[in-house]
Scaffold this motif. Structure first.
Motif, short mmCIF file in Angstrom:
data_model
loop_
_atom_site.label_atom_id
_atom_site.label_comp_id
_atom_site.label_asym_id
_atom_site.label_seq_id
_atom_site.Cartn_x
_atom_site.Cartn_y
_atom_site.Cartn_z
N PRO A 262 0.06 11.90 4.80
CA PRO A 262 -0.04 10.13 4.22
C PRO A 262 0.68 9.01 4.80
O PRO A 262 1.55 9.20 4.37
N SER A 263 0.19 8.04 4.45
CA SER A 263 0.96 6.54 4.77
C SER A 263 1.40 6.65 3.21
O SER A 263 0.20 6.34 2.29
N ILE A 264 2.36 5.38 2.72
CA ILE A 264 2.29 5.01 1.24
C ILE A 264 1.82 3.57 1.89
O ILE A 264 2.89 2.73 2.21
N LYS A 265 1.11 2.39 1.23
CA LYS A 265 0.47 1.68 1.56
C LYS A 265 0.55 0.84 0.19
O LYS A 265 0.54 1.30 -1.41
N SER A 266 0.46 -0.45 -0.21
CA SER A 266 0.42 -1.48 -1.24
C SER A 266 -1.37 -1.72 -1.36
O SER A 266 -2.00 -1.49 -0.91
N PHE A 267 -1.40 -1.30 -2.46
CA PHE A 267 -2.34 -1.60 -2.92
C PHE A 267 -2.82 -3.12 -2.72
O PHE A 267 -2.57 -4.34 -2.91
N PRO A 268 -4.68 -3.67 -2.46
CA PRO A 268 -4.57 -5.09 -1.98
C PRO A 268 -5.61 -5.03 -2.81
O PRO A 268 -6.76 -6.09 -3.38
N TRP A 269 -4.48 -5.65 -4.10
CA TRP A 269 -5.33 -6.64 -5.61
C TRP A 269 -5.70 -7.78 -4.99
O TRP A 269 -6.19 -8.65 -5.30
N TRP A 270 -5.37 -8.82 -3.78
CA TRP A 270 -5.93 -9.83 -2.94
C TRP A 270 -7.54 -9.99 -3.28
O TRP A 270 -8.40 -10.79 -3.31
N ALA A 271 -7.72 -8.66 -2.31
CA ALA A 271 -9.57 -8.30 -2.19
C ALA A 271 -10.09 -8.02 -4.21
O ALA A 271 -11.16 -8.15 -3.41
N VAL A 272 -9.27 -7.11 -5.09
CA VAL A 272 -9.76 -7.50 -5.74
C VAL A 272 -9.97 -9.26 -6.80
O VAL A 272 -10.87 -9.14 -7.69
N THR A 273 -8.99 -9.83 -7.05
CA THR A 273 -8.89 -11.08 -6.81
C THR A 273 -10.03 -11.92 -6.16
O THR A 273 -10.79 -12.73 -6.94
N LEU A 274 -10.30 -11.56 -5.47
CA LEU A 274 -12.13 -12.48 -4.24
C LEU A 274 -13.26 -11.91 -4.67
O LEU A 274 -13.63 -12.24 -5.25
#
Length: 336
Positions: A262-274
């Motif tokens: 699997p790839s390792i990515k950053s969690f999309p906190w921007w989506a949570v904020t929206l």
């Protein structure tokens, strides 16, 4: 209380349909306890499933809790409002019902604790006696909850009970229910293609494998008569020193099963904020983001002193069992 032959103890588990409550109920039963569980609606009175007696009732109803606790030496208080909803209204009244029942029976209350009680002034190393200055409403309720339990151990006018609080990091496990592991890092029910990391690069994070947490609680209950009336313990659990070790373990387990790494990515906190203004659960997750931006590690010296060692499953085995339980690995494997 360590053998299947010793049936002298009876425990009531509130929240047995949830992750921690269910795990504690199963491990208590396996250790020889007679276990009762309270559930709304579904079970017939006294229904037996998996060695556990299920009773119909509601943790918000004091009469239901009092009746279910008759003859119990232990009450596991692992019940929470679903999805963070109505915490301010429900958490403390449910606890008051547990305390009243424990006082009536002279029982020991077991509480799964969290790091929400603490604020940045106590970081990065948390001991049981570290100052509790939470910076969220949920954390403030947690402080009140533990204070009510502590008061209940010393207020002899209404009958006393004993309390064991076990604080741990973010839960994961094959039946952990809603968790950061299953809702943030990976997608349940599908092969793992990517792992999303909520923390800043290089920032350590405290995890706790749920079966180890339950084993710790059962072991402490076996020593409850020699513990302080209000006993608190921290688990070291699975310490992820740089915020990537759990993700790397997921990748190793998937690779051992023959899948692509699997790839390792950053969690999309921007989506949570929206989405947070419209979803209460996401608002709470956003408020807890500070726990991903700074290393917070729990000092387990008191637990080791009490038990000799902390129950600990090797990381790759814990991750494999978790992914298997979440339906991410297909058929069981003998790779471990």
């Amino acid at each position: 209380m360590s053998s299947k032959q010793d049936k002298s103890g009876t425990a009531l588990v509130l929240g047995a349909t949830g992750g921690i409550g269910g795990e504690v109920a199963r491990q208590l039963e396996a250790a020889g306890w007679q276990v009762r569980a309270l559930r709304r609606g579904e079970p017939q009175p006294g229904e037996q499933r998996g060695g556990i007696t299920w009773l119909r009732g509601d943790a918000m109803n004091s009469g239901d809790v009092m009746a279910a606790a008759q003859g119990c030496g232990v009450i596991v208080h692992a019940v929470n409002p679903p999805g963070y909803r109505r915490w301010g209204e429900l958490v403390l009244p449910m606890l008051d019902n547990t305390i009243a029942a424990a006082r009536a029976q002279g029982a020991t209350v077991v509480l799964p604790g969290t790091v929400y009680n603490y604020g940045p002034d106590a970081f990065p190393s948390l001991r049981e006696d570290s100052p509790q200055h939470p910076q969220t409403a949920k954390g403030a309720i947690r402080v009140q909850l533990e204070q009510r339990l502590k008061d209940a151990t010393s207020d002899s006018g209404q009958g006393c009970c004993r309390v064991i609080v076990v604080r741990a990091g973010d839960f994961f496990g094959p039946r952990a229910g809603n968790s950061w592991f299953s809702q943030g890092l990976i997608r349940p029910g599908a092969p793992v293609r990517s792992v999303k990391l909520p923390g800043k690069p290089g920032v350590g994070h405290q995890w706790a494998y749920l079966p180890d947490v339950a084993r710790t609680m059962v072991a402490l209950l076996a020593r409850r008569d020699v513990l302080p009336a209000f006993a608190t313990f921290h688990m070291n659990g699975q310490w992820d020193a740089d915020g990537r070790q759990l993700a790397e373990a997921i990748c190793r387990v998937v690779a051992r099963r023959g899948g692509p790494r699997p790839s390792i990515k950053s969690f999309p906190w921007w989506a949570v904020t929206l989405a947070a203004p419209f979803v209460e659960t996401l608002r709470e997750l956003r408020r807890m983001r500070y726990l991903w931006n700074t290393p917070v590690r729990m000092d387990n010296a008191s637990l080791v002193a009490a038990l000799g060692a902390e129950p600990h499953t090797p990381l790759d085995i814990a991750v494999k069992e978790t992914l298997q339980g979440l339906g991410c690995l297909g058929k069981p494997s003998s790779a471990f």
